[in-house]
Design a protein around this motif. Structure first.
Motif, PDB file in Angstrom:
ATOM      1  N   THR A   5       9.123   7.036  -3.945  1.00  0.00           N
ATOM      2  CA  THR A   5       9.140   5.601  -3.643  1.00  0.00           C
ATOM      3  C   THR A   5       9.086   5.388  -2.136  1.00  0.00           C
ATOM      4  OG1 THR A   5      10.429   5.209  -5.637  1.00  0.00           O
ATOM      5  CG2 THR A   5      10.417   3.445  -4.001  1.00  0.00           C
ATOM      6  N   ASN A   6       9.805   6.210  -1.403  1.00  0.00           N
ATOM      7  CA  ASN A   6       9.805   6.131   0.056  1.00  0.00           C
ATOM      8  C   ASN A   6       8.417   6.467   0.608  1.00  0.00           C
ATOM      9  OD1 ASN A   6      10.816   5.871   2.690  1.00  0.00           O
ATOM     10  ND2 ASN A   6      11.558   7.974   2.732  1.00  0.00           N
ATOM     11  N   LEU A   7       7.797   7.519   0.082  1.00  0.00           N
ATOM     12  CA  LEU A   7       6.466   7.908   0.524  1.00  0.00           C
ATOM     13  C   LEU A   7       5.460   6.798   0.241  1.00  0.00           C
ATOM     14  CD1 LEU A   7       4.839  11.190   0.740  1.00  0.00           C
ATOM     15  CD2 LEU A   7       3.740   9.716  -0.898  1.00  0.00           C
ATOM     16  N   MET A   8       5.521   6.254  -0.974  1.00  0.00           N
ATOM     17  CA  MET A   8       4.604   5.177  -1.348  1.00  0.00           C
ATOM     18  C   MET A   8       4.818   3.953  -0.446  1.00  0.00           C
ATOM     19  SD  MET A   8       3.796   3.633  -5.116  1.00  0.00           S
ATOM     20  CE  MET A   8       5.153   2.489  -5.248  1.00  0.00           C
ATOM     21  N   ALA A   9       6.065   3.613  -0.171  1.00  0.00           N
ATOM     22  CA  ALA A   9       6.353   2.463   0.683  1.00  0.00           C
ATOM     23  C   ALA A   9       5.804   2.673   2.094  1.00  0.00           C
ATOM     24  CB  ALA A   9       7.855   2.211   0.732  1.00  0.00           C
ATOM     25  N   LYS A  10       5.900   3.903   2.592  1.00  0.00           N
ATOM     26  CA  LYS A  10       5.392   4.186   3.937  1.00  0.00           C
ATOM     27  C   LYS A  10       3.869   4.046   3.990  1.00  0.00           C
ATOM     28  CE  LYS A  10       9.103   7.103   5.650  1.00  0.00           C
ATOM     29  NZ  LYS A  10       9.262   6.725   7.051  1.00  0.00           N
ATOM     30  N   ILE A  11       3.187   4.444   2.919  1.00  0.00           N
ATOM     31  CA  ILE A  11       1.725   4.317   2.891  1.00  0.00           C
ATOM     32  C   ILE A  11       1.323   2.870   2.633  1.00  0.00           C
ATOM     33  CG2 ILE A  11      -0.388   4.968   1.671  1.00  0.00           C
ATOM     34  CD1 ILE A  11       1.014   7.705   1.114  1.00  0.00           C
ATOM     35  N   PHE A  12       1.862   2.277   1.575  1.00  0.00           N
ATOM     36  CA  PHE A  12       1.488   0.915   1.199  1.00  0.00           C
ATOM     37  C   PHE A  12       1.943  -0.095   2.246  1.00  0.00           C
ATOM     38  CE2 PHE A  12       0.691   1.201  -3.646  1.00  0.00           C
ATOM     39  CZ  PHE A  12       0.009   2.400  -3.488  1.00  0.00           C
TER      40      PHE A  12
END
Length: 139
Positions: A5-12
């Motif tokens: 979720t953290n990785l996705m938030a950083k990309i998105f």
């Protein structure tokens, strides 16, 4: 917040109006904008991405970040480089934690195999959650 979720938030979180596609009309899904053919079951035409979710061009975002990064990071092939690119801990322990979260069933002590699986799984999960990624990264 989980690692993915953290990785996705950083990309998105890097998505801008230019890298996010328009939202599908209400009541449709991303893939159901075209009617299923008689040989295609209706269920297969429905995406798991809600219609209100904009499509985020993951490739454009990560390529832009890579171009601005002083290190030569190959996010398209390396989970370590992908994590570094978005300022995440890419240590073995962090990758093992991500693998556990994503239900990796292989040997975590075989870091090479785990890394290959993690990269593919992360790219697949990004696509499942509204990320636009090239087909060659999904196969």
């Amino acid at each position: 917040m989980g690692m993915f979720t953290n990785l996705m938030a950083k990309i998105f979180g890097h998505a801008t109006a230019s890298s996010a596609s328009s939202v599908a009309p209400p009541g449709t899904t991303i893939e159901s904008a075209t009617a299923p053919t008689p040989t295609t079951p209706a269920a297969s035409a429905v995406s798991s991405v809600p219609s209100s979710t904009p499509i985020v061009d993951v490739t454009a975002i990560l390529d832009d970040l890579a171009a601005k990064n002083p290190e030569k990071l190959d996010w398209r092939k390396s989970i370590v480089d992908l994590m570094k690119l978005v300022d995440m801990d890419s240590s073995l322990s962090a990758r093992k934690q991500l693998a556990t979260e994503l239900h990796y069933s292989g040997n975590e002590n075989d870091s090479a195999a785990m890394n290959v699986w993690l990269h593919k799984e992360v790219i697949t999960k990004l696509a499942e959650n509204g990320g636009k990624v090239p087909q060659e990264l999904l196969s």
